[in-house]
Design an enzyme around this catalytic site. Structure first.
Site, PDB file in Angstrom:
ATOM      1  N   LYS A 194      -5.916 -13.625 -45.614  1.00 49.86           N
ATOM      2  CA  LYS A 194      -6.390 -13.257 -46.955  1.00 49.86           C
ATOM      3  C   LYS A 194      -6.281 -14.491 -47.833  1.00 49.86           C
ATOM      4  O   LYS A 194      -5.199 -15.049 -48.014  1.00 49.86           O
ATOM      5  CB  LYS A 194      -5.561 -12.112 -47.520  1.00 49.86           C
ATOM      6  N   LYS A 247     -10.435 -11.846 -45.121  1.00 47.37           N
ATOM      7  CA  LYS A 247     -10.866 -11.476 -46.466  1.00 47.37           C
ATOM      8  C   LYS A 247     -10.891 -12.702 -47.363  1.00 47.37           C
ATOM      9  O   LYS A 247      -9.890 -13.427 -47.386  1.00 47.37           O
ATOM     10  CB  LYS A 247      -9.880 -10.431 -47.015  1.00 47.37           C
TER      11      LYS A 247
HETATM   12  C1  PBG Z   1      -4.452  -6.889 -53.892  1.00 47.10           C
HETATM   13  C2  PBG Z   1      -5.840  -6.670 -53.424  1.00 47.10           C
HETATM   14  C3  PBG Z   1      -6.948  -7.376 -53.903  1.00 47.10           C
HETATM   15  C4  PBG Z   1      -8.060  -6.878 -53.253  1.00 47.10           C
HETATM   16  C5  PBG Z   1      -7.630  -5.870 -52.379  1.00 47.10           C
HETATM   17  N1  PBG Z   1      -6.253  -5.771 -52.497  1.00 47.10           N
HETATM   18  C6  PBG Z   1      -7.057  -8.385 -54.974  1.00 47.10           C
HETATM   19  C7  PBG Z   1      -6.057  -9.456 -55.036  1.00 47.10           C
HETATM   20  O1  PBG Z   1      -5.498  -9.908 -54.041  1.00 47.10           O
HETATM   21  O2  PBG Z   1      -5.820  -9.866 -56.161  1.00 47.10           O
HETATM   22  C8  PBG Z   1      -9.447  -7.359 -53.510  1.00 47.10           C
HETATM   23  C9  PBG Z   1     -10.574  -6.572 -52.995  1.00 47.10           C
HETATM   24  C10 PBG Z   1     -11.881  -6.930 -53.568  1.00 47.10           C
HETATM   25  O3  PBG Z   1     -12.049  -7.912 -54.313  1.00 47.10           O
HETATM   26  O4  PBG Z   1     -12.824  -6.205 -53.263  1.00 47.10           O
HETATM   27  N2  PBG Z   1      -3.428  -6.403 -53.114  1.00 47.10           N
END
Ligand code: PBG
Length: 325
Positions: A194, A247
């Protein structure tokens, strides 16, 4: 010319016969936003077509999607500011919005497969995924909180736990905890690679969960790096993950391919909010064909090696497939 590649493109029948990649709604996971109250759907301005739903409305939405062949849902809660604190206590409140919603959906629609989010940010007064002390994100102390959250979700009926927090060691920690409590059949989809991405903006609007200070670079990965993704994947594999996720998706197709080539677990990719918003914005302006851009984007993620795609397009894609017969 003995080789004429165009012969294999000459008609729709031949094109269909040689087509390598296909995508079915059953391979999609639909992320959905839950909010407090009754009989309300509120559109998120930066995500046209995507809403926050009260639980009653969400049940209708899930039902509709299931009929279209989308059967897995990733749930995210919008928590009111008064319920947020530095320990994210609301995240394991058995009478809180999220846990009650899981119960209700499993009760009314037992065939819906529910993936739940494990991270502190929606509930944290600091807006970070981990516990903050003196401006630092504490790793091992966070695990304990994530554990409580995951157990509450498992007790409510979660099918898949989705740790999106990027703390070290959380997959093994959660796997052991779930097993000790008898939840051996609750799966874990690890947010393995991520990245600290600018493309999460609309999601943070949807949940009002943006960090109150700083950024997430001490736990989310540097977009410049790919080798680190292999280290994260090794760890998640060893610690018991059932799926490895990358991601964002569209900007990280190389990482999807890398993990798919090196690991035998199913690879998932999260086509994130900013990637969704870009296509929607361009298509609303008449700058590109939204349906075609959506289908091409999703197919590309699959072609790169993702077996599963989390996408805000899930319902629209399934609808399109159905209309095309
Ligand atoms: C945070 C989380 C995020 C997303 C999913 N879980 C955002 C972040 O890490 O700040 C983003 C998903 C998206 O942008 O569609 N735990």
């Amino acid at each position: 010319m003995l080789r004429r590649p165009r012969r294999n493109r000459k008609s729709s029948v031949v094109r269909a016969m040689v087509e390598e990649t296909t995508l079915s709604p059953s391979e999609l996971i639909y992320p959905v936003f839950i909010t407090e109250g009754e009989n309300k759907t509120v559109e998120i301005p930066s995500m046209p077509g995507i809403h926050r739903y009260t639980v009653d409305k969400l049940l209708d939405e899930i039902h509709t999607c299931m009929e279209l062949g989308v059967r897995t849902f990733a749930l995210f809660p919008q928590i009111t500011e008064e319920l947020k604190d530095s320990y994210a206590k609301e995240s394991h409140n058995m009478n809180g919005l999220y846990i009650k919603a899981i119960r209700k959906i499993k009760e009314q629609l037992p065939d819906a497969c529910l993936m739940t989010d494990v991270a502190m940010d929606p509930y944290s007064s600091d807006g970070h995924d981990g516990l903050v002390k003196n401006g630092q994100i504490l790793n091992d102390e966070t695990l304990e909180i994530l554990g409580r959250m995951a157990l509450a979700q498992a007790r409510a009926g979660a099918d898949i736990i989705g740790p999106s927090d990027m703390m070290d060691g959380r997959i093994g920690y959660l796997r052991n905890l779930l097993d000790d409590e008898g939840f051996i059949n609750v799966s874990i989809m690890a947010y393995t690679a991520k990245y600290a991405s600018a493309f999460y903006g609309p999601f943070r609007d949807a949940l009002e969960s943006a960090p109150k200070f700083g950024d997430k670079k001490t736990y989310q990965m540097n977009p410049a790096n790919s080798r680190e993704a292999l280290i994260e994947a090794d760890l998640d594999f060893e610690e018991g993950a059932d799926f490895l996720m990358v991601k964002p998706a569209l900007l990280y197709l190389d990482i999807i391919k890398l993990l798919n080539q090196n690991f035998d677990l199913p690879i998932a990719a999260y086509n994130v909010s900013g990637e969704y918003a870009m296509i929607k914005a361009a298509s609303r302006n008449g700058w590109l064909n939204g349906e075609k851009a959506m289908a091409e984007a999703l197919l590309s993620i699959k072609r790169a090696g993702a077996k599963i795609i989390l996408t805000y397009f899930a319902k629209e894609y399934a609808q399109l497939k159905k209309n095309l017969g």
